[in-house]
Design a protein around this motif. Structure first.
Motif, PDB file in Angstrom:
ATOM      1  N   GLY A  42       5.360  -6.684  -1.682  1.00 37.59           N
ATOM      2  CA  GLY A  42       5.809  -5.323  -1.494  1.00 37.59           C
ATOM      3  C   GLY A  42       7.555  -5.295  -1.944  1.00 37.59           C
ATOM      4  N   VAL A  43       7.746  -5.841  -2.976  1.00 37.25           N
ATOM      5  CA  VAL A  43       8.783  -5.692  -3.755  1.00 37.25           C
ATOM      6  C   VAL A  43       9.069  -4.471  -4.593  1.00 37.25           C
ATOM      7  CG1 VAL A  43      10.571  -6.750  -5.273  1.00 37.25           C
ATOM      8  CG2 VAL A  43       9.441  -8.114  -3.346  1.00 37.25           C
ATOM      9  N   VAL A  44      10.270  -3.745  -4.396  1.00 34.29           N
ATOM     10  CA  VAL A  44      10.123  -2.461  -5.356  1.00 34.29           C
ATOM     11  C   VAL A  44      10.743  -2.837  -6.711  1.00 34.29           C
ATOM     12  CG1 VAL A  44      11.335  -0.268  -5.589  1.00 34.29           C
ATOM     13  CG2 VAL A  44      10.551  -0.961  -3.094  1.00 34.29           C
ATOM     14  N   LEU A  45       9.837  -2.873  -7.716  1.00 37.96           N
ATOM     15  CA  LEU A  45      10.363  -3.211  -9.102  1.00 37.96           C
ATOM     16  C   LEU A  45       9.935  -1.861  -9.863  1.00 37.96           C
ATOM     17  CD1 LEU A  45       8.996  -6.772  -9.971  1.00 37.96           C
ATOM     18  CD2 LEU A  45      11.389  -5.965 -10.043  1.00 37.96           C
ATOM     19  N   LYS A  46      11.201  -1.603 -10.680  1.00 39.98           N
ATOM     20  CA  LYS A  46      10.654  -0.348 -11.236  1.00 39.98           C
ATOM     21  C   LYS A  46       9.975  -0.926 -12.805  1.00 39.98           C
ATOM     22  CE  LYS A  46      15.324   1.776 -10.234  1.00 39.98           C
ATOM     23  NZ  LYS A  46      16.133   0.579  -9.904  1.00 39.98           N
ATOM     24  N   GLU A  47       9.200   0.064 -13.312  1.00 37.28           N
ATOM     25  CA  GLU A  47       8.520  -0.083 -14.658  1.00 37.28           C
ATOM     26  C   GLU A  47       9.417  -0.924 -15.619  1.00 37.28           C
ATOM     27  OE1 GLU A  47       4.921  -0.467 -15.950  1.00 37.28           O
ATOM     28  OE2 GLU A  47       5.282   0.892 -14.256  1.00 37.28           O
ATOM     29  N   GLU A  79       0.927  -1.095   0.021  1.00 37.60           N
ATOM     30  CA  GLU A  79       0.207  -0.059   0.077  1.00 37.60           C
ATOM     31  C   GLU A  79       0.840   1.199   0.001  1.00 37.60           C
ATOM     32  OE1 GLU A  79      -3.969  -1.790   2.541  1.00 37.60           O
ATOM     33  OE2 GLU A  79      -2.345  -0.746   3.577  1.00 37.60           O
ATOM     34  N   ILE A  80       1.897   1.354   0.828  1.00 39.48           N
ATOM     35  CA  ILE A  80       2.700   2.318   0.883  1.00 39.48           C
ATOM     36  C   ILE A  80       3.392   2.719  -0.613  1.00 39.48           C
ATOM     37  CG2 ILE A  80       4.977   3.185   1.687  1.00 39.48           C
ATOM     38  CD1 ILE A  80       4.596   1.412   4.291  1.00 39.48           C
ATOM     39  N   ILE A  81       3.972   1.393  -1.379  1.00 38.67           N
ATOM     40  CA  ILE A  81       4.383   1.411  -2.627  1.00 38.67           C
ATOM     41  C   ILE A  81       3.358   2.065  -3.550  1.00 38.67           C
ATOM     42  CG2 ILE A  81       5.608   0.133  -4.612  1.00 38.67           C
ATOM     43  CD1 ILE A  81       6.746  -1.703  -2.487  1.00 38.67           C
ATOM     44  N   ALA A  82       2.296   1.707  -3.450  1.00 38.40           N
ATOM     45  CA  ALA A  82       1.113   2.005  -4.394  1.00 38.40           C
ATOM     46  C   ALA A  82       0.691   3.410  -4.094  1.00 38.40           C
ATOM     47  CB  ALA A  82       0.015   0.976  -4.335  1.00 38.40           C
ATOM     48  N   GLN A  83       0.647   3.883  -3.119  1.00 35.05           N
ATOM     49  CA  GLN A  83       0.180   5.196  -2.614  1.00 35.05           C
ATOM     50  C   GLN A  83       1.310   6.337  -2.851  1.00 35.05           C
ATOM     51  OE1 GLN A  83      -1.628   4.607   1.161  1.00 35.05           O
ATOM     52  NE2 GLN A  83      -2.789   3.239   0.486  1.00 35.05           N
TER      53      GLN A  83
END
Length: 166
Positions: A119-124, A48-52
């Motif tokens: 909740g893994v940070v993946l760039k576009e 949710e943090i990543i999405a928001q």
């Protein structure tokens, strides 16, 4: 501050939390999963943090939380992206021994399901392989000890960690 903590770093899915809990029990240490600390502070799930807020802001929050973590006689399992936070990693170097749980890309791919759900940070446009190759050099750079998990079960990995730190 002393160095009486063990910090487990590595890709999502290598077992930082699973191994960390058992390692803490066997050493008589506390266990800290910093993803849970972040979620508690932010009152939201990581995804949710990543999405928001977006990836960059999430990494800033993660860095702040980890850089400010106070721990003594703890096994600490930060998220796999902690290595992007210079302040967090410098803090961990001061307060503990950093153990990199290393796994081949092929073995990791078999273990992982939905990265976004974790909740893994993946760039576009970034693939797991891209992420793996980007991160392994950083894990190796910060590690005091490297434990290769290839073909090891949890017990064998725990034994390798204990042999390296004791």
């Amino acid at each position: 501050m002393n160095k009486r903590n063990i910090i487990l770093i590595g890709m999502p899915g290598v077992g930082k939390s699973s191994i960390g809990v058992i390692l803490a029990k066997t050493l008589g240490y506390e266990f800290v999963d910093t993803d849970l600390v972040i979620q508690k502070r932010e009152k939201r799930l990581l995804r949710e943090i990543i999405a928001q807020e977006g990836d960059e802001r999430f990494l800033e929050i993660e860095n702040e939380v980890n850089a400010g973590l106070e721990a003594d006689r703890c096994v600490i399992a930060p998220g796999g992206s902690v290595i992007y936070g210079k302040e967090a990693m410098e803090h961990f170097q001061e307060i503990g021994t950093i153990v990199y749980l290393k796994l081949s890309y092929e073995a990791l791919k078999k273990r992982l399901g939905n990265l976004r759900g974790r909740g893994v940070v993946l760039k576009e446009g970034q693939t797991l392989k891209d992420l793996y190759e980007e991160r392994i050099r950083l894990y190796e750079q910060y590690a005091d000890i490297v434990v290769d998990e290839e073909n090891k079960d949890i017990e064998a990995t725990l034994q390798a960690i204990r042999d390296a730190i004791l």
